[in-house]
Design a protein around this motif. Structure first.
Motif, PDB file in Angstrom:
ATOM      1  N   LEU A 112       0.844  -1.191   0.000  1.00 49.92           N
ATOM      2  CA  LEU A 112       0.000   0.000   0.000  1.00 49.92           C
ATOM      3  C   LEU A 112       0.879   1.241   0.000  1.00 49.92           C
ATOM      4  O   LEU A 112       2.000   1.219   0.534  1.00 49.92           O
ATOM      5  CB  LEU A 112      -0.927   0.011   1.225  1.00 49.92           C
ATOM      6  CG  LEU A 112      -2.025  -1.063   1.256  1.00 49.92           C
ATOM      7  CD1 LEU A 112      -2.733  -1.051   2.604  1.00 49.92           C
ATOM      8  CD2 LEU A 112      -3.024  -0.856   0.124  1.00 49.92           C
ATOM      9  N   ARG A 113       0.370   2.316  -0.564  1.00 48.96           N
ATOM     10  CA  ARG A 113       1.119   3.564  -0.637  1.00 48.96           C
ATOM     11  C   ARG A 113       0.231   4.726  -0.219  1.00 48.96           C
ATOM     12  O   ARG A 113      -0.954   4.777  -0.555  1.00 48.96           O
ATOM     13  CB  ARG A 113       1.644   3.801  -2.061  1.00 48.96           C
ATOM     14  CG  ARG A 113       2.337   5.150  -2.254  1.00 48.96           C
ATOM     15  CD  ARG A 113       2.872   5.331  -3.653  1.00 48.96           C
ATOM     16  NE  ARG A 113       4.068   4.552  -3.893  1.00 48.96           N
ATOM     17  CZ  ARG A 113       5.302   4.913  -3.527  1.00 48.96           C
ATOM     18  NH1 ARG A 113       5.495   6.084  -2.899  1.00 48.96           N
ATOM     19  NH2 ARG A 113       6.339   4.156  -3.791  1.00 48.96           N
ATOM     20  N   ILE A 114       0.841   5.664   0.532  1.00 53.00           N
ATOM     21  CA  ILE A 114       0.239   6.975   0.795  1.00 53.00           C
ATOM     22  C   ILE A 114       1.270   8.015   0.388  1.00 53.00           C
ATOM     23  O   ILE A 114       2.269   8.212   1.088  1.00 53.00           O
ATOM     24  CB  ILE A 114      -0.105   7.183   2.281  1.00 53.00           C
ATOM     25  CG1 ILE A 114      -0.865   6.006   2.871  1.00 53.00           C
ATOM     26  CG2 ILE A 114      -0.900   8.474   2.468  1.00 53.00           C
ATOM     27  CD1 ILE A 114      -1.047   6.102   4.380  1.00 53.00           C
ATOM     28  N   ALA A 126      -0.908  15.328   7.825  1.00 53.41           N
ATOM     29  CA  ALA A 126      -2.291  15.574   7.414  1.00 53.41           C
ATOM     30  C   ALA A 126      -2.684  14.687   6.235  1.00 53.41           C
ATOM     31  O   ALA A 126      -3.846  14.269   6.116  1.00 53.41           O
ATOM     32  CB  ALA A 126      -2.475  17.050   7.062  1.00 53.41           C
ATOM     33  N   LEU A 127      -1.729  14.385   5.367  1.00 54.78           N
ATOM     34  CA  LEU A 127      -2.000  13.473   4.251  1.00 54.78           C
ATOM     35  C   LEU A 127      -2.454  12.111   4.778  1.00 54.78           C
ATOM     36  O   LEU A 127      -3.424  11.520   4.277  1.00 54.78           O
ATOM     37  CB  LEU A 127      -0.736  13.319   3.399  1.00 54.78           C
ATOM     38  CG  LEU A 127      -0.811  12.292   2.269  1.00 54.78           C
ATOM     39  CD1 LEU A 127      -1.664  12.815   1.124  1.00 54.78           C
ATOM     40  CD2 LEU A 127       0.592  11.931   1.780  1.00 54.78           C
ATOM     41  N   VAL A 128      -1.761  11.606   5.792  1.00 55.40           N
ATOM     42  CA  VAL A 128      -2.117  10.309   6.364  1.00 55.40           C
ATOM     43  C   VAL A 128      -3.418  10.404   7.157  1.00 55.40           C
ATOM     44  O   VAL A 128      -4.222   9.469   7.175  1.00 55.40           O
ATOM     45  CB  VAL A 128      -0.961   9.779   7.229  1.00 55.40           C
ATOM     46  CG1 VAL A 128      -1.323   8.454   7.892  1.00 55.40           C
ATOM     47  CG2 VAL A 128       0.292   9.594   6.374  1.00 55.40           C
ATOM     48  N   ALA A 186      -9.824   6.179   3.190  1.00 57.26           N
ATOM     49  CA  ALA A 186      -9.511   4.969   2.425  1.00 57.26           C
ATOM     50  C   ALA A 186     -10.363   3.800   2.891  1.00 57.26           C
ATOM     51  O   ALA A 186     -10.589   3.622   4.095  1.00 57.26           O
ATOM     52  CB  ALA A 186      -8.025   4.627   2.569  1.00 57.26           C
ATOM     53  N   PRO A 187     -10.846   2.972   1.967  1.00 55.21           N
ATOM     54  CA  PRO A 187     -11.597   1.776   2.357  1.00 55.21           C
ATOM     55  C   PRO A 187     -10.748   0.860   3.236  1.00 55.21           C
ATOM     56  O   PRO A 187      -9.510   0.908   3.200  1.00 55.21           O
ATOM     57  CB  PRO A 187     -11.926   1.109   1.015  1.00 55.21           C
ATOM     58  CG  PRO A 187     -11.781   2.181  -0.004  1.00 55.21           C
ATOM     59  CD  PRO A 187     -10.722   3.111   0.515  1.00 55.21           C
ATOM     60  N   PHE A 233      -4.624   0.805   8.980  1.00 54.96           N
ATOM     61  CA  PHE A 233      -5.454  -0.326   9.399  1.00 54.96           C
ATOM     62  C   PHE A 233      -4.698  -1.641   9.206  1.00 54.96           C
ATOM     63  O   PHE A 233      -4.665  -2.480  10.102  1.00 54.96           O
ATOM     64  CB  PHE A 233      -6.757  -0.366   8.596  1.00 54.96           C
ATOM     65  CG  PHE A 233      -7.752   0.710   8.929  1.00 54.96           C
ATOM     66  CD1 PHE A 233      -7.487   1.670   9.895  1.00 54.96           C
ATOM     67  CD2 PHE A 233      -8.965   0.766   8.269  1.00 54.96           C
ATOM     68  CE1 PHE A 233      -8.410   2.671  10.197  1.00 54.96           C
ATOM     69  CE2 PHE A 233      -9.900   1.754   8.559  1.00 54.96           C
ATOM     70  CZ  PHE A 233      -9.620   2.709   9.525  1.00 54.96           C
ATOM     71  N   LEU A 234      -4.107  -1.820   8.031  1.00 48.90           N
ATOM     72  CA  LEU A 234      -3.389  -3.069   7.762  1.00 48.90           C
ATOM     73  C   LEU A 234      -2.181  -3.205   8.678  1.00 48.90           C
ATOM     74  O   LEU A 234      -1.893  -4.293   9.189  1.00 48.90           O
ATOM     75  CB  LEU A 234      -2.959  -3.138   6.295  1.00 48.90           C
ATOM     76  CG  LEU A 234      -2.183  -4.404   5.890  1.00 48.90           C
ATOM     77  CD1 LEU A 234      -2.950  -5.671   6.245  1.00 48.90           C
ATOM     78  CD2 LEU A 234      -1.838  -4.374   4.406  1.00 48.90           C
TER      79      LEU A 234
END
Length: 504
Positions: free
Chosen positions: A38-40, A276-278, A285-286, A293-294
């Motif tokens: 996953l990426r943010i 703030a992005l996270v 995000a789902p 979450f993961l």
């Protein structure tokens, strides 16, 4: 299904997978390496070297669904009293974003913006003053976060101020910092939420005497009166923090004044923008595309389903050498609880021991135990895709070591010579930053904060109190007279014997 039922289901999957190798999991499922990544923005995490397969992961997602994570995070951001034992919100997210809804979050955000204006004014005042060095005094959350960020991001040259940190009450710690500094060109910052912390008061008094009557002292505290009362610090030189921000979540507040001084206001704001992005990601995000979450549920898998009691953090960028110490406090002070929010003992184990160091140094110290020790130790490997030094071959070698260690820990290498047999099967997560910048570091720290909250929800504990740190401090204060004066007696026989040795 009750929470215990979800945990039992995870345990059953762990037992089913006990004889499966991580290498086989990745070979049997094409595309797993991409599916479990996953990426943010500038932050990427890969979970393909964890020991779950798709059915186990489905059970983990079902557990996450039962925890109602999106709703729980909305309550956090909106200022609900999620710190139940102290009946207050935990609004560290309001320090860097305006994603909270309702009057509580709005009021907190307004206070934050007003304090940031005052912080910027102090930075400008010091930049115009001829001061060259800053001594920041605090401990725990008043030290670890600012120290980490300043150390990770300090420029090789052209720094606005040299910022020096003092936390330990050991007098040699402050003596080493003050040696070689000029009181006329040095300012001090005393940081303490309560302004009753013994270490900060002792070191603050030493610093104030060293600076002299004309010395510049500033303070950050939730009790804005105490700095004036105890040190004579003028009100305009005292910045606020608030009881709705825990110390280990406070670097985003005025506690981060040393960051703004060391790196400048632009970098200070970029750090907040990365967090703030996270914040936006964790809210929007789902479930199955939500990185915090993961991450948090993976920690639950390793601790409760697999029973792993140790978690090592290896930073393959020397600038992040202080991150393991920062995460120790964030994770273990938040999650080191044995009583749930319902006042009952927690069922099962909570936080493992977090520890670690900087790669490649740690490969030559404790990696023997990681590869061939009898205790399974989970690993977190953190690196930067792009290096900022003028030595590309060194950076390439650093990244090769990161890749080699995660591959070797997971896959192992069998040998008929048992002394040279590498069993593998060691679960790891790899986290990569595109580059080490204020923006990416802010995102990384916020990701860990939100992962901690996920774990607290799974265990039904309060991530925002820390009563466990109080007893030792109280006993130390009570014992100080006996350390100073041999005629003072104590009841505990072992302490009495140790005092006798101290007074020889």
């Amino acid at each position: 299904m009750a929470q215990a039922g979800y945990r039992d289901a995870l345990g059953a999957h762990a037992r089913r997978l006990a004889q499966s190798s991580i290498e086989d999991l990745n070979r049997r499922q094409p595309g797993r390496a991409q599916q479990l990544a996953l990426r943010i923005g500038p932050l990427y995490a890969n979970f393909a070297r964890q020991s779950y397969d798709q059915p186990a992961l489905d059970a983990l997602w079902a557990y996450g669904q039962s925890l109602e994570l999106p709703q729980a995070f909305r309550r956090l951001f909106d200022g609900a009293p999620v710190n139940l034992t102290e009946a207050r919100p935990a609004l560290h997210t309001a320090l860097r974003s305006d994603l909270g809804r309702g009057p509580v979050a709005a009021a907190a955000r307004a206070q934050v913006l007003a304090a940031e204006q005052r912080l910027a004014a102090i930075v400008a005042e010091l930049e115009a003053s001829g001061i060259t060095d800053i001594v920041s005094i605090g401990i725990g959350g008043s030290d670890l976060g600012p120290r980490l960020v300043c150390d990770a991001l300090k420029p090789l040259q052209g720094a606005r101020f040299a910022v020096h940190f003092v936390s330990n009450i050991d007098g040699m710690a402050i003596e080493r910092v003050l040696a070689g500094l000029d009181p006329a060109r040095t300012a001090g910052i005393l940081i303490s939420k309560s302004f009753t912390t013994q270490e900060t008061l002792f070191n603050g008094a030493i610093l104030q005497r060293w600076l002299g009557d004309a010395g510049r002292l500033y303070a950050v505290s939730a009790d804005v009166q105490r700095p004036q009362q105890q040190f004579g610090i003028a009100a305009e030189r005292v910045l606020p923090m608030w009881d709705w921000v825990g110390g280990r979540y406070s670097l985003w507040s005025a506690v981060g004044l040393p960051i703004a001084l060391a790196l400048g206001m632009d970098a200070w704001r970029q750090l907040h923008e990365g967090a703030a992005l996270v914040d936006a990601h964790v809210l929007q995000a789902p479930l199955q595309q939500n990185l915090p979450f993961l991450h948090g549920l993976t920690e639950i898998w390793n601790r409760n389903a697999c029973g792993h009691a140790s978690h090592a953090v290896m930073c393959y960028d020397a600038r992040l050498a202080l991150l393991p110490a920062y995460l120790q406090q964030l994770v273990m002070e938040s999650l080191g609880k044995q009583v749930g929010v319902d006042g009952r003992p927690v069922c099962g184990d909570t936080v493992p021991v977090w520890w670690g160091g900087a790669g490649t140094d740690v490969q030559h110290s404790f990696f023997q135990a990681l590869h061939q020790g009898t205790q399974m130790i989970c690993g977190e490997f953190i690196g930067c895709v792009r290096g900022d030094d003028p030595h590309p071959l060194s950076h390439q070698a650093l990244l090769a070591n990161l890749l080699a260690q995660t591959q070797s820990l997971a896959n192992g290498q069998p040998s008929a010579d048992l002394q040279r047999n590498y069993p593998g099967g060691r679960p790891t997560t790899t986290v990569l930053l595109d580059a080490l910048t204020p923006y990416s570091l802010g995102a990384l720290i916020a990701m860990y904060e939100h992962s901690v909250y996920v774990q607290s929800l799974a265990w039904g504990i309060n991530a925002f109190d820390q009563f466990g740190v109080e007893l030792g401090k109280q006993v130390a204060s009570a014992l100080l007279p006996a350390v100073r004066d041999r005629s003072v007696t104590v009841d505990d026989p072992v302490t009495a014997e140790l005092l006798a040795q101290l007074h020889r």
